[in-house]
Design an enzyme around this catalytic site. Structure first.
Site, PDB file in Angstrom:
ATOM      1  N   ASP A  48       0.848  -1.199   0.000  1.00 60.96           N
ATOM      2  CA  ASP A  48       0.000   0.000   0.000  1.00 60.96           C
ATOM      3  C   ASP A  48       0.884   1.250   0.000  1.00 60.96           C
ATOM      4  O   ASP A  48       0.383   2.374  -0.088  1.00 60.96           O
ATOM      5  CB  ASP A  48      -1.011  -0.010   1.154  1.00 60.96           C
ATOM      6  CG  ASP A  48      -0.360   0.017   2.525  1.00 60.96           C
ATOM      7  OD1 ASP A  48       0.882  -0.099   2.617  1.00 60.96           O
ATOM      8  OD2 ASP A  48      -1.099   0.166   3.527  1.00 60.96           O
ATOM      9  N   SER A  49       2.209   1.043   0.039  1.00 60.66           N
ATOM     10  CA  SER A  49       3.133   2.159  -0.201  1.00 60.66           C
ATOM     11  C   SER A  49       2.899   2.771  -1.575  1.00 60.66           C
ATOM     12  O   SER A  49       3.381   3.867  -1.857  1.00 60.66           O
ATOM     13  CB  SER A  49       4.593   1.689  -0.080  1.00 60.66           C
ATOM     14  OG  SER A  49       4.828   0.546  -0.888  1.00 60.66           O
ATOM     15  N   ASP A  87      -0.942  -6.471  -0.203  1.00 59.33           N
ATOM     16  CA  ASP A  87      -0.822  -5.782   1.082  1.00 59.33           C
ATOM     17  C   ASP A  87      -2.186  -5.215   1.474  1.00 59.33           C
ATOM     18  O   ASP A  87      -2.770  -4.420   0.731  1.00 59.33           O
ATOM     19  CB  ASP A  87       0.201  -4.646   0.904  1.00 59.33           C
ATOM     20  CG  ASP A  87       0.714  -4.115   2.222  1.00 59.33           C
ATOM     21  OD1 ASP A  87       0.534  -4.792   3.253  1.00 59.33           O
ATOM     22  OD2 ASP A  87       1.314  -3.025   2.200  1.00 59.33           O
ATOM     23  N   LYS A 117      -0.546  -9.701   3.183  1.00 56.15           N
ATOM     24  CA  LYS A 117       0.237  -9.213   4.339  1.00 56.15           C
ATOM     25  C   LYS A 117      -0.601  -8.187   5.081  1.00 56.15           C
ATOM     26  O   LYS A 117      -1.337  -7.416   4.436  1.00 56.15           O
ATOM     27  CB  LYS A 117       1.538  -8.558   3.859  1.00 56.15           C
ATOM     28  CG  LYS A 117       2.304  -7.844   4.964  1.00 56.15           C
ATOM     29  CD  LYS A 117       3.598  -7.255   4.476  1.00 56.15           C
ATOM     30  CE  LYS A 117       3.497  -5.838   3.972  1.00 56.15           C
ATOM     31  NZ  LYS A 117       2.935  -4.846   4.918  1.00 56.15           N
ATOM     32  N   GLU A 119      -0.538  -5.489   8.788  1.00 57.29           N
ATOM     33  CA  GLU A 119       0.302  -4.879   9.823  1.00 57.29           C
ATOM     34  C   GLU A 119      -0.260  -5.137  11.213  1.00 57.29           C
ATOM     35  O   GLU A 119      -1.486  -5.151  11.394  1.00 57.29           O
ATOM     36  CB  GLU A 119       0.373  -3.359   9.593  1.00 57.29           C
ATOM     37  CG  GLU A 119       1.015  -2.983   8.278  1.00 57.29           C
ATOM     38  CD  GLU A 119       1.104  -1.473   8.072  1.00 57.29           C
ATOM     39  OE1 GLU A 119       0.845  -0.699   9.018  1.00 57.29           O
ATOM     40  OE2 GLU A 119       1.448  -1.074   6.946  1.00 57.29           O
ATOM     41  N   GLU A 186      10.155  -4.552   9.970  1.00 57.82           N
ATOM     42  CA  GLU A 186      10.571  -3.316   9.303  1.00 57.82           C
ATOM     43  C   GLU A 186      11.226  -2.383  10.313  1.00 57.82           C
ATOM     44  O   GLU A 186      10.610  -2.026  11.338  1.00 57.82           O
ATOM     45  CB  GLU A 186       9.358  -2.626   8.649  1.00 57.82           C
ATOM     46  CG  GLU A 186       9.751  -1.302   7.992  1.00 57.82           C
ATOM     47  CD  GLU A 186       8.639  -0.652   7.182  1.00 57.82           C
ATOM     48  OE1 GLU A 186       7.584  -1.280   6.976  1.00 57.82           O
ATOM     49  OE2 GLU A 186       8.851   0.500   6.753  1.00 57.82           O
TER      50      GLU A 186
HETATM   51  O1  KIV Z   1       3.383  -1.004   1.619  1.00 57.52           O
HETATM   52  C1  KIV Z   1       4.542  -1.435   1.660  1.00 57.52           C
HETATM   53  O2  KIV Z   1       5.329  -1.360   0.706  1.00 57.52           O
HETATM   54  C2  KIV Z   1       4.966  -2.056   2.896  1.00 57.52           C
HETATM   55  C3  KIV Z   1       6.426  -2.070   3.143  1.00 57.52           C
HETATM   56  C4  KIV Z   1       6.821  -0.737   3.703  1.00 57.52           C
HETATM   57  C5  KIV Z   1       6.797  -3.167   4.020  1.00 57.52           C
HETATM   58  O3  KIV Z   1       4.166  -2.462   3.667  1.00 57.52           O
END
Ligand code: KIV
Length: 289
Positions: A48-49, A87, A117, A119, A186
Site C-alpha cells: 500500500d506504499s 498488502d 500481508k 500490519e 521493518e
Molecule cells: O506497503 C509497503 O510497501 C509495505 C512495506 C513498507 C513493508 O508495507
C-alpha cells in the site's frame, strides 16, 4: 525471456532450509513486475506504499481495496512466476475478522495473489487466524508499520529499548501461533531481528531495514532505483539510478522535439503516392469545411 518455475510456498521454505536468502521487492505495475519476474525476484509485494510511490499521497492511509486490486492484478499479469503478496490497506482488516477474510479473499480471487500481508501484532492475531483458516497464506508485519506511523511517532526505528523489543518478540510469536507463515520486521535493530529469526521455529522472518540476519530481504522498488523524489531512506541502497537515467531521457525528448530532430523517418509511416494523389483529388472535389 528467462524460463523460471512458479514460486510456491514449499519452494520458499526450501530456500530457508538451504540457507539461501529470499529476495523480495515491492512492485505496483505490469512492466516493473515483468522485469522483476525476469530477474528472478522470489516475491513481489504490491504494497500500500503505492499510495506514496505511485499516487503521490503523503501516507498510505488513503489507499483503498479497489486501488490495491487494480495494481495487484497488473503485477500478477506481469509476473506469472513470482510469489505475489497483496498488502491489506488501511481499514481493510481492522474493523473485524470477517472484513479481513473477505478482503484477503478479494486479493486471491480478483487479483490472483499468492498471499496477503497485514500490519500489527497480537492485536490482529484473530484476523491472521481467520485468514489462515480460510486457506489464505498470511504474512505479519511488525516494527515500523506505516499505517500506524502517527501512533509510532513517525517513520523511525522501532524496538530500541528492551521493553519495546520484548513486545516485538512476543508479537512475532503471536502472529506465528495465529498461522502467519512469515513475519516482516521493518526498521528494527539488527540484533532484535537476529534474535527473532533464531527463535522463529518454522516461520520465515523477512527484513526491511532490519539487518542481514533474517531469512530474506525486502526493499521498496522506488528506493532501490531512485524513483521516489521526496526522500531516500538510509536503509535503502540505490542499485541503479533509474531516476537520473529517465530524467536525462526526458530532457533529450524535450530537446529533440523542440529542435525537430524527433521524429525521424524511421519513426513514421508513409502513404503510397497513388493513394495520396487520390485523396487530394477527393478533397479537391469536396467542399472545404
Ligand atoms: O506497503 C509497503 O510497501 C509495505 C512495506 C513498507 C513493508 O508495507
Amino acid at each position: 525471456m528467462t524460463d523460471r518455475k512458479k514460486m510456491t510456498l514449499p519452494m520458499l521454505f526450501q530456500k530457508v532450509a538451504q540457507g539461501v536468502p529470499i529476495t523480495w521487492l515491492t512492485g505496483y505495475d505490469y512492466p516493473t513486475a515483468f522485469l522483476e519476474d525476469q530477474a528472478g525476484v522470489d516475491m513481489i509485494l504490491v504494497g500500500d506504499s503505492l499510495g506514496m510511490t505511485m499516487l503521490g499521497f503523503d501516507s498510505t492511509l488513503p489507499v483503498t481495496m479497489d486501488d490495491m486490486i487494480r495494481h495487484a492484478a497488473a503485477v500478477r499479469r506481469g509476473a506469472p512466476n513470482a510469489w505475489v503478496v497483496g498488502d491489506m490497506p488501511y481499514m481493510s482488516y481492522q474493523p473485524s475478522v470477517e472484513t479481513a477474510i473477505r478482503n484477503a479473499g478479494r486479493f486471491m480471487a480478483e487479483a490472483g495473489c499468492d498471499c496477503v500481508k497485514l500490519e500489527g501484532g497480537a492485536e490482529v492475531a484473530d484476523r491472521v487466524a481467520g485468514i489462515a483458516r480460510a486457506g489464505i497464506p498470511v504474512i505479519g508485519h511488525l516494527g515500523l508499520t506505516p499505517q500506524s506511523a502517527t501512533a509510532l511517532g513517525g517513520f523511525r526505528l522501532q524496538g530500541k529499548d528492551a521493553a519495546r523489543a520484548k513486545k516485538i518478540v512476543d508479537d512475532a510469536a503471536a502472529l506465528a501461533d495465529a498461522g502467519a507463515f512469515a513475519v516482516l520486521l521493518e526498521l528494527v535493530p539488527d540484533r532484535l531481528c537476529q534474535l527473532i529469526t533464531e527463535r522463529s521455529n518454522g516461520t520465515i522472518i523477512l527484513s526491511l531495514g532490519s539487518g542481514p540476519h533474517a531469512h530474506g530481504q525486502l526493499l521498496i522498488y522506488h528506493d532501490a532505483f531512485a524513483l521516489y523524489p521526496k526522500f531516500k531512506p538510509r536503509m535503502a541502497k540505490v542499485f541503479a539510478d533509474a531516476g537520473a537515467v529517465i530524467a536525462e531521457g526526458l530532457a533529450a525528448y524535450v530537446d529533440e522535439v523542440t529542435q525537430r530532430t524527433f521524429p525521424a523517418p524511421a519513426n513514421w509511416f508513409g502513404m503510397p503516392d497513388d493513394a495520396y494523389e487520390e485523396l487530394i483529388r477527393m478533397l479537391e472535389d469536396a467542399p472545404a469545411r
